[in-house]
Design a protein around this motif. Structure first.
Motif, short mmCIF file in Angstrom:
data_model
loop_
_atom_site.label_atom_id
_atom_site.label_comp_id
_atom_site.label_asym_id
_atom_site.label_seq_id
_atom_site.Cartn_x
_atom_site.Cartn_y
_atom_site.Cartn_z
N LEU A 65 38.16 65.09 37.42
CA LEU A 65 39.51 64.56 37.63
C LEU A 65 40.16 65.19 38.85
O LEU A 65 40.83 64.50 39.63
N ASP A 66 39.95 66.49 39.04
CA ASP A 66 40.48 67.16 40.23
C ASP A 66 39.90 66.54 41.50
O ASP A 66 40.62 66.28 42.46
N ALA A 67 38.58 66.29 41.48
CA ALA A 67 37.92 65.69 42.66
C ALA A 67 38.45 64.27 42.89
O ALA A 67 38.74 63.89 44.03
N ALA A 68 38.62 63.50 41.82
CA ALA A 68 39.13 62.13 41.96
C ALA A 68 40.55 62.13 42.50
O ALA A 68 40.90 61.31 43.37
N GLU A 74 43.66 61.91 49.59
CA GLU A 74 43.13 61.75 50.96
C GLU A 74 43.12 60.28 51.38
O GLU A 74 43.50 59.95 52.49
N THR A 75 42.72 59.41 50.47
CA THR A 75 42.62 57.98 50.78
C THR A 75 43.98 57.36 51.04
O THR A 75 44.11 56.47 51.88
N ARG A 84 52.36 53.90 48.19
CA ARG A 84 51.47 54.56 47.23
C ARG A 84 51.86 54.15 45.80
O ARG A 84 51.00 53.84 44.98
N ALA A 85 53.15 54.12 45.53
CA ALA A 85 53.63 53.72 44.20
C ALA A 85 53.25 52.26 43.92
O ALA A 85 52.81 51.93 42.81
N ASP A 86 53.41 51.38 44.92
CA ASP A 86 53.02 49.98 44.76
C ASP A 86 51.53 49.85 44.48
O ASP A 86 51.11 49.09 43.60
#
Length: 110
Positions: A65-68, A74-75, A84-86
């Protein structure tokens, strides 16, 4: 799924994930070889195998989960907070419609 629901039968997992039971058996074999899960006989039906998470499995889940979340950050780094919220709202809607987890909160906190 195991972290949220606890011990779950292999058949139930196949139904929830919408995959062939043989795929869950292969996945369970792999997770068991990593020490992430263990198979336990269901006390109510000895023919049924329940998968149960181990403490090592919980640690692997938190690491994943940390990696995701790092990849997500980053993405979406070039997006505004509103964008980001949308994006998260739209992806959550799609996930809900397909019966997939739609929020990090459905998983154990780090």
């Amino acid at each position: 799924m195991l972290a949220v629901n606890g011990p779950t039968s292999q058949m139930e997992m196949a139904q929830v994930l919408r995959v062939a039971p043989s795929l869950v058996v292969a996945l369970a074999d792999h997770l068991e070889s990593l020490g992430a899960t263990e198979r336990l006989r269901d006390p109510e039906d000895r023919r049924r195998q329940n998968l149960s998470p181990t403490s090592h499995g919980g640690a692997l889940l938190r690491k994943s989960l940390d990696a995701a979340q790092a990849i997500d950050a980053e993405t979406t780094a070039d997006l505004s907070a509103a964008e980001r919220a949308d994006l998260h709202r739209i992806l959550g809607t799609l996930a809900d419609r397909h019966g997939l987890p739609s929020r990090w909160s459905r998983f154990p906190s780090r």
